[in-house]
Design a protein around this motif. Structure first.
Motif, PDB file in Angstrom:
ATOM      1  N   LEU A 114       7.919 -87.321  15.030  1.00  0.00           N
ATOM      2  CA  LEU A 114       9.133 -88.132  15.017  1.00  0.00           C
ATOM      3  C   LEU A 114       9.211 -88.948  13.737  1.00  0.00           C
ATOM      4  O   LEU A 114      10.270 -89.026  13.100  1.00  0.00           O
ATOM      5  N   ALA A 115       8.103 -89.568  13.332  1.00  0.00           N
ATOM      6  CA  ALA A 115       8.097 -90.329  12.081  1.00  0.00           C
ATOM      7  C   ALA A 115       8.437 -89.424  10.906  1.00  0.00           C
ATOM      8  O   ALA A 115       9.167 -89.818   9.987  1.00  0.00           O
ATOM      9  N   GLN A 116       7.931 -88.191  10.916  1.00  0.00           N
ATOM     10  CA  GLN A 116       8.249 -87.249   9.835  1.00  0.00           C
ATOM     11  C   GLN A 116       9.745 -86.951   9.797  1.00  0.00           C
ATOM     12  O   GLN A 116      10.352 -86.881   8.722  1.00  0.00           O
ATOM     13  N   GLN A 117      10.351 -86.788  10.972  1.00  0.00           N
ATOM     14  CA  GLN A 117      11.796 -86.534  11.009  1.00  0.00           C
ATOM     15  C   GLN A 117      12.581 -87.750  10.525  1.00  0.00           C
ATOM     16  O   GLN A 117      13.512 -87.625   9.720  1.00  0.00           O
ATOM     17  N   LEU A 118      12.215 -88.946  10.987  1.00  0.00           N
ATOM     18  CA  LEU A 118      12.916 -90.158  10.575  1.00  0.00           C
ATOM     19  C   LEU A 118      12.772 -90.393   9.074  1.00  0.00           C
ATOM     20  O   LEU A 118      13.747 -90.682   8.374  1.00  0.00           O
ATOM     21  N   VAL A 119      11.550 -90.261   8.572  1.00  0.00           N
ATOM     22  CA  VAL A 119      11.300 -90.484   7.152  1.00  0.00           C
ATOM     23  C   VAL A 119      11.992 -89.408   6.315  1.00  0.00           C
ATOM     24  O   VAL A 119      12.527 -89.689   5.235  1.00  0.00           O
ATOM     25  N   LEU A 177      10.297 -83.090   6.487  1.00  0.00           N
ATOM     26  CA  LEU A 177      11.005 -82.330   7.514  1.00  0.00           C
ATOM     27  C   LEU A 177      10.325 -80.992   7.775  1.00  0.00           C
ATOM     28  O   LEU A 177      10.311 -80.500   8.916  1.00  0.00           O
ATOM     29  N   GLU A 178       9.758 -80.393   6.741  1.00  0.00           N
ATOM     30  CA  GLU A 178       8.997 -79.154   6.938  1.00  0.00           C
ATOM     31  C   GLU A 178       7.817 -79.411   7.876  1.00  0.00           C
ATOM     32  O   GLU A 178       7.523 -78.604   8.765  1.00  0.00           O
ATOM     33  N   GLN A 179       7.137 -80.535   7.687  1.00  0.00           N
ATOM     34  CA  GLN A 179       5.997 -80.856   8.544  1.00  0.00           C
ATOM     35  C   GLN A 179       6.441 -81.079   9.987  1.00  0.00           C
ATOM     36  O   GLN A 179       5.793 -80.610  10.936  1.00  0.00           O
ATOM     37  N   SER A 180       7.546 -81.810  10.161  1.00  0.00           N
ATOM     38  CA  SER A 180       8.042 -82.067  11.513  1.00  0.00           C
ATOM     39  C   SER A 180       8.465 -80.766  12.193  1.00  0.00           C
ATOM     40  O   SER A 180       8.125 -80.517  13.357  1.00  0.00           O
ATOM     41  N   PRO A 214      12.094 -80.621  17.789  1.00  0.00           N
ATOM     42  CA  PRO A 214      13.497 -80.198  17.681  1.00  0.00           C
ATOM     43  C   PRO A 214      14.326 -81.025  16.701  1.00  0.00           C
ATOM     44  O   PRO A 214      15.139 -80.470  15.953  1.00  0.00           O
ATOM     45  N   ALA A 215      14.138 -82.349  16.693  1.00  0.00           N
ATOM     46  CA  ALA A 215      14.922 -83.180  15.775  1.00  0.00           C
ATOM     47  C   ALA A 215      14.573 -82.866  14.328  1.00  0.00           C
ATOM     48  O   ALA A 215      15.445 -82.877  13.448  1.00  0.00           O
ATOM     49  N   GLY A 216      13.301 -82.588  14.051  1.00  0.00           N
ATOM     50  CA  GLY A 216      12.894 -82.197  12.705  1.00  0.00           C
ATOM     51  C   GLY A 216      13.473 -80.853  12.313  1.00  0.00           C
ATOM     52  O   GLY A 216      13.899 -80.646  11.170  1.00  0.00           O
ATOM     53  N   GLN A 217      13.506 -79.916  13.256  1.00  0.00           N
ATOM     54  CA  GLN A 217      14.095 -78.600  12.981  1.00  0.00           C
ATOM     55  C   GLN A 217      15.585 -78.730  12.659  1.00  0.00           C
ATOM     56  O   GLN A 217      16.084 -78.127  11.701  1.00  0.00           O
ATOM     57  N   GLN A 218      16.282 -79.522  13.462  1.00  0.00           N
ATOM     58  CA  GLN A 218      17.719 -79.694  13.245  1.00  0.00           C
ATOM     59  C   GLN A 218      18.000 -80.362  11.900  1.00  0.00           C
ATOM     60  O   GLN A 218      18.882 -79.936  11.152  1.00  0.00           O
TER      61      GLN A 218
END
Length: 556
Positions: free
Chosen positions: A339-344, A365-368, A374-378
């Motif tokens: 989640l932190a990876q997606q937010l950052v 985002l690649e890491q997430s 799912p949020a990182g993928q989107q």
């Protein structure tokens, strides 16, 4: 001598905020008029409290403030002269005014303490201070200008112009209007025709606008446009349900480079990040759906996938940054938190809370996404499509959207449905698109609910959903109702929704309202109102191309 030095130091430390000489290239002039006499002018208990409150926050943010309290015309003139001399080398200048004000003759005026409630045309400039003239006096050439105005903008005349015959069509005084400034922005505490509350809730020591300005200033790295949005949402929340509420601040302006009241922090890049995706032996689980705020095990445990799936990112990010510094989020992301990876990743992609860095955004985002979050993928799919994608990027974005959608992530369903309708991934697929929108709408995603109003068999039910959202105090519901009725050529049924959403800052609603005033659709035709809302719409970068074309020519 040491004792004398200590005494002088202590005195300097306890001197009131806003009295020290101005230093630095970011300066602010704060004017608060509270002590009106209550028979000619309503007193404003909190106006001086407001500027004291804002002064401390500006000073903490590295902005050198000067305060002017309860000033008559002579004191204001002297204060402007002194401030202009000290601010001659400034690169940005803030003018913050709390008090009474009005518009007359195409200019906006603030009301000094000794001003009368009635005057003649020839005496306007002697009795009241033109805000435009004040800006011209205190802002050096080329400096960024930021104006905050916390004053009522109701239709009742603030000042009576004795030799104006309104019965014969001559224009009298009016609510504060739009200021003409060059490079910069104007932030009004309330919309045209609406009051600015002096307190909310009752008994508050400062106005809801000042409270929100200070609260959100504690978040470093919000670009000024994002800052305006989160302040506006905070004021709306504070005043929703009050007798004269809700109060809806709005902003407009033109600036070419990102501007921050509090600069984003410098966060070093970890070596592991520069080398690509770091393998994770044991990926941490996605955030729980339970609301466990700030637990030791997971400081982001209160941010569920359901919340991520429907809430606007700028609002969510501002909430997160108000509780967790950007450096802490980056550390969590570097530690493998999906989640932190997606937010950052989102933050770096748009420069929210940190300096914009698209390459760094993609790495996070690649890491997430690699963890199946799912949020990182989107978010990664969106980033790929928005940055000159190759055919391989388009194919990968499709796969990422499908994966996130199959995991039940509503925002991904809505994005995928839109791209399928637009034919981004091949021939348009309306049946699949409608099914995806329906699934996202069931989870409460407002954009998906709006999209379903375009399908005849689901229109009525989803208009009702949007109405329920609006009635619950979410202006996004009003905005989508405005868009839906405009598309269906039934705008008169939603003109009040357009007005509310336009005041809340939705670009599309502002454009539609401008068009309505220009054509007399649902409201009496009014060229001035049309020009007013067209200008405010054009100033928002998110305004769609078709909506810019809709208001082309309105207001010049």
């Amino acid at each position: 001598m040491a004792a004398l030095f200590g005494a002088l130091t202590a005195s300097a430390q306890t001197s009131p905020c806003g009295d020290a000489p101005l230093r630095g290239d970011r300066v602010a002039l704060l004017i608060g008029n509270s002590a009106y006499n209550d028979w000619e002018w309503p007193s404003l208990k909190n106006a001086v409290n407001d500027i004291d409150h804002v002064c401390a926050a500006f000073q903490k943010a590295g902005i050198a403030p000067r305060i002017v309290r309860n000033a008559d015309m002579g004191a204001l003139d002297a204060a402007l002269t002194r401030f202009a001399a000290e601010a001659a080398g400034a690169k940005s200048v803030i003018l913050y005014y709390a008090g009474h004000g009005f518009e007359y003759g195409g200019r906006n005026w603030l009301v000094p303490m000794d001003a009368p409630p009635a005057t003649r045309r020839a005496d306007i400039e002697k009795r009241y201070l033109s805000i435009e003239a004040a800006v011209e006096r205190i802002v050096p050439d080329g400096a960024f200008t930021l104006v905050f105005v916390d004053a009522c903008r109701t239709a009742e005349p603030v000042v009576r112009i004795a030799d104006v015959d309104t019965a014969r069509g001559e224009a009298g005084s009016a609510p504060l209007g739009l200021l003409d400034i060059a490079q910069g922005a104007v932030f009004y505490s309330t919309a045209k025709g609406r009051p600015a509350l002096d307190f909310a809730p009752p008994g508050s020591p400062v106005s809801p606008f000042a409270a929100a300005v200070v609260k959100e200033l504690a978040i470093p790295g919000l670009e000024i446009g994002d800052y305006f949005k989160v302040v506006s949402r905070e004021v709306y929340k504070r005043t929703h349900g009050m007798e004269l509420g809700p109060q809806q601040p709005f902003h407009y302006g033109s600036w070419f480079e990102d501007y921050y009241l509090v600069a984003p922090p410098e966060i070093p890049v970890r070596a592991a990040l520069t080398g690509g995706i770091r393998p994770l032996a044991a990926p941490p689980p996605p955030p729980s759906t339970a609301a466990v705020r700030g637990t030791a095990a997971d400081p982001l445990a209160d941010i569920s996938l359901d919340r991520l799936a429907i809430e606007d990112e700028p609002v969510l990010i501002a909430d997160v940054l108000s509780r967790h510094p950007a450096a802490k989020l980056v550390a969590l992301a570097d530690g493998g938190h999906p989640l932190a990876q997606q937010l950052v990743g989102y933050m770096f992609s748009l420069g929210v809370g940190v300096k914009k860095d698209v390459a760094r955004a993609r790495a996070y985002l690649e890491q997430s996404a690699a963890q199946g979050f799912p949020a990182g993928q989107q978010e990664l799919a969106y980033l790929l499509l928005e940055n000159d994608p190759s055919p391989a990027d388009v194919k990968r974005a499709y796969d990422l959207y499908v994966a996130a959608s199959n995991a039940g992530f509503s925002k991904a369903k809505t994005h995928l449905a839109y791209q399928l309708t637009a034919g981004r991934f091949g021939p348009p697929d309306f049946a699949r698109s409608q099914a995806l929108y329906a699934e996202a709408a069931e989870k409460g995603h407002p954009a998906a609910i709006f999209a379903l109003t375009f399908f005849p068999d689901t229109r009525a039910a989803n208009l009702a959903r949007l109405r329920a959202l609006a009635d619950a105090g979410n202006p996004e519901g009003n905005h989508w109702l405005c868009e839906a009725h405009f598309a269906d050529k039934t705008l008169a049924a939603a003109i009040e929704d357009c007005a509310l959403a336009a005041r809340a800052g939705f670009a599309g609603s502002r454009a539609i309202l401008a068009h309505a005033y220009a054509k007399g659709t649902g409201v009496a035709a009014d060229a001035r109102e049309a020009a007013h809302w067209a200008r405010l719409a054009r100033d928002l970068p998110e305004l769609r191309k078709d909506q810019r074309e809709l208001i082309a020519g309105i207001g010049g």
